[in-house]
Motif scaffolding. Structure first.
Motif, mmCIF file in Angstrom:
data_model
loop_
_atom_site.group_PDB
_atom_site.id
_atom_site.type_symbol
_atom_site.label_atom_id
_atom_site.label_comp_id
_atom_site.label_asym_id
_atom_site.label_seq_id
_atom_site.Cartn_x
_atom_site.Cartn_y
_atom_site.Cartn_z
ATOM 1 N N GLY A 28 0.785 -1.230 0.000
ATOM 2 C CA GLY A 28 0.000 0.000 0.000
ATOM 3 C C GLY A 28 0.816 1.278 0.000
ATOM 4 N N LEU A 29 2.114 1.183 0.225
ATOM 5 C CA LEU A 29 2.929 2.397 0.305
ATOM 6 C C LEU A 29 2.894 3.222 -0.975
ATOM 7 C CD1 LEU A 29 6.089 1.186 2.272
ATOM 8 C CD2 LEU A 29 4.250 2.671 3.090
ATOM 9 N N CYS A 30 2.815 2.562 -2.098
ATOM 10 C CA CYS A 30 2.825 3.298 -3.367
ATOM 11 C C CYS A 30 1.474 3.923 -3.720
ATOM 12 C CB CYS A 30 3.294 2.393 -4.503
ATOM 13 S SG CYS A 30 5.067 2.166 -4.477
ATOM 14 N N HIS A 31 0.503 3.767 -2.863
ATOM 15 C CA HIS A 31 -0.786 4.401 -3.110
ATOM 16 C C HIS A 31 -0.839 5.813 -2.531
ATOM 17 C CE1 HIS A 31 -2.697 0.971 -5.001
ATOM 18 N NE2 HIS A 31 -2.033 0.234 -4.128
ATOM 19 N N TYR A 32 0.263 6.234 -1.947
ATOM 20 C CA TYR A 32 0.377 7.621 -1.483
ATOM 21 C C TYR A 32 1.013 8.435 -2.592
ATOM 22 C CZ TYR A 32 -0.599 5.960 3.198
ATOM 23 O OH TYR A 32 -1.206 5.403 4.284
ATOM 24 N N ARG A 33 0.626 9.683 -2.679
ATOM 25 C CA ARG A 33 1.305 10.559 -3.625
ATOM 26 C C ARG A 33 2.761 10.674 -3.192
ATOM 27 N NH1 ARG A 33 -3.360 14.543 -3.513
ATOM 28 N NH2 ARG A 33 -2.044 15.517 -1.960
ATOM 29 N N ASN A 98 14.914 3.495 5.580
ATOM 30 C CA ASN A 98 15.609 4.783 5.589
ATOM 31 C C ASN A 98 15.840 5.329 4.185
ATOM 32 O OD1 ASN A 98 15.713 4.851 8.373
ATOM 33 N ND2 ASN A 98 17.744 3.949 8.491
ATOM 34 N N SER A 99 15.782 4.463 3.173
ATOM 35 C CA SER A 99 15.984 4.928 1.804
ATOM 36 C C SER A 99 14.708 5.478 1.167
ATOM 37 C CB SER A 99 16.559 3.795 0.942
ATOM 38 O OG SER A 99 15.594 2.791 0.729
ATOM 39 N N ILE A 100 13.577 5.339 1.840
ATOM 40 C CA ILE A 100 12.324 5.880 1.312
ATOM 41 C C ILE A 100 12.321 7.392 1.503
ATOM 42 C CG2 ILE A 100 9.810 5.990 1.654
ATOM 43 C CD1 ILE A 100 9.906 3.013 2.322
ATOM 44 N N SER A 101 12.123 8.086 0.412
ATOM 45 C CA SER A 101 12.071 9.553 0.471
ATOM 46 C C SER A 101 11.173 10.056 -0.650
ATOM 47 C CB SER A 101 13.473 10.151 0.342
ATOM 48 O OG SER A 101 13.979 9.957 -0.955
ATOM 49 N N PRO A 102 10.685 11.292 -0.510
ATOM 50 C CA PRO A 102 9.756 11.826 -1.521
ATOM 51 C C PRO A 102 10.365 11.976 -2.906
ATOM 52 C CG PRO A 102 9.767 13.191 0.451
ATOM 53 C CD PRO A 102 10.860 12.197 0.598
ATOM 54 N N ASP A 103 11.697 12.041 -3.006
ATOM 55 C CA ASP A 103 12.308 12.255 -4.314
ATOM 56 C C ASP A 103 12.690 10.952 -5.030
ATOM 57 O OD1 ASP A 103 14.194 11.887 -2.300
ATOM 58 O OD2 ASP A 103 15.762 12.943 -3.398
ATOM 59 N N LYS A 104 12.375 9.806 -4.431
ATOM 60 C CA LYS A 104 12.672 8.522 -5.060
ATOM 61 C C LYS A 104 11.368 7.810 -5.396
ATOM 62 C CE LYS A 104 16.990 7.598 -2.666
ATOM 63 N NZ LYS A 104 17.670 6.662 -1.747
ATOM 64 N N PRO A 105 11.305 7.164 -6.560
ATOM 65 C CA PRO A 105 10.101 6.397 -6.894
ATOM 66 C C PRO A 105 9.910 5.243 -5.904
ATOM 67 C CG PRO A 105 11.672 6.425 -8.742
ATOM 68 C CD PRO A 105 12.309 7.121 -7.597
ATOM 69 N N CYS A 106 8.714 5.088 -5.434
ATOM 70 C CA CYS A 106 8.481 4.094 -4.379
ATOM 71 C C CYS A 106 8.370 2.674 -4.907
ATOM 72 C CB CYS A 106 7.239 4.470 -3.576
ATOM 73 S SG CYS A 106 5.705 4.135 -4.423
ATOM 74 N N GLU A 107 8.069 2.482 -6.171
ATOM 75 C CA GLU A 107 7.859 1.131 -6.695
ATOM 76 C C GLU A 107 9.070 0.234 -6.468
ATOM 77 O OE1 GLU A 107 7.072 3.866 -8.427
ATOM 78 O OE2 GLU A 107 4.894 3.676 -8.583
ATOM 79 N N GLU A 108 10.262 0.751 -6.734
ATOM 80 C CA GLU A 108 11.471 -0.063 -6.595
ATOM 81 C C GLU A 108 11.696 -0.463 -5.132
ATOM 82 O OE1 GLU A 108 16.218 0.571 -7.123
ATOM 83 O OE2 GLU A 108 14.921 1.435 -8.677
ATOM 84 N N ILE A 109 11.580 0.494 -4.221
ATOM 85 C CA ILE A 109 11.797 0.213 -2.802
ATOM 86 C C ILE A 109 10.691 -0.688 -2.269
ATOM 87 C CG2 ILE A 109 11.912 1.253 -0.500
ATOM 88 C CD1 ILE A 109 13.188 3.711 -1.911
ATOM 89 N N THR A 110 9.446 -0.410 -2.638
ATOM 90 C CA THR A 110 8.326 -1.220 -2.169
ATOM 91 C C THR A 110 8.446 -2.651 -2.655
ATOM 92 O OG1 THR A 110 6.888 0.696 -2.073
ATOM 93 C CG2 THR A 110 5.813 -1.436 -2.155
#
Length: 141
Positions: A28-33, A98-110
Motif C-alpha cells: 500500500g505504500l505506493c498508493h500515497y502521492r 531509511n531509503s524511502i524519500s519523496p524524491d525517489k520512486p516508491c515502486e522499486e523500494i516497495t
C-alpha cells in the motif's frame, strides 16, 4: 500463565503483524502521492516501532528464559530463528526504510521490501507454528 503460553501469544502477535505488513502495508505504500509518502512513512515507522519493538524484545527474552530452563531443539531452533529475524530487520529492513524519500520512486523500494520481507514472514510463521504445535501436543522436542 506459563512461558509457553506467553511465547505462543508473542509469536502469534508477530506473525499476524508481519502478514499484515506483507500483504497490506508494504504493497500500500505506493498508493500515497510521492510528496506525501515521506511524511506518512515517518509517522508509520514511529508508530509501528511502538508495536513491533516491545513484541520482538519480549519474544527474545521469553525464548532466552525457555532456553535457560530447558535446552532442546525447540528452544535452540527458536533462538536461531529469532536472531535471524533481528539480523534481517536491522541489516536489511531498517536501511530499506531509511531509503524511502519523496524524491525517489516508491515502486522499486516497495517491491524490494515485499520480496525480501517474505523471509521474515516465513520465519515468524514457523516460530508461531512451532509454539502452537508444542502447546497442542505438549511434546518436548
Amino acid at each position: 500463565m506459563d512461558l509457553l503460553s506467553i511465547r505462543l501469544l508473542l509469536d502469534f502477535g508477530l506473525m499476524v503483524l508481519i502478514w499484515t505488513v506483507q500483504l497490506v502495508i508494504y504493497p500500500g505504500l505506493c498508493h500515497y502521492r510521492q510528496e506525501e509518502l515521506g511524511k506518512w512513512h515517518s509517522i508509520y515507522t514511529q508508530r509501528i516501532g511502538v508495536i513491533v519493538g516491545p513484541l520482538m524484545i519480549a519474544q527474545l527474552a521469553v525464548c532466552i528464559l525457555q532456553l535457560w530452563q530447558e535446552k532442546n531443539l525447540y528452544t535452540w531452533g527458536s533462538l536461531v530463528i529469532i536472531l535471524l529475524t533481528w539480523i534481517l530487520t536491522f541489516l536489511i529492513f531498517v536501511p530499506l526504510h531509511n531509503s524511502i524519500s519523496p524524491d525517489k520512486p516508491c515502486e522499486e523500494i516497495t517491491n524490494s521490501l515485499v520480496i525480501k520481507n517474505w523471509w521474515r514472514t516465513w520465519l515468524w510463521s514457523v516460530l508461531f507454528l512451532g509454539s502452537l504445535g508444542l502447546m497442542i501436543t505438549d511434546y518436548n522436542f
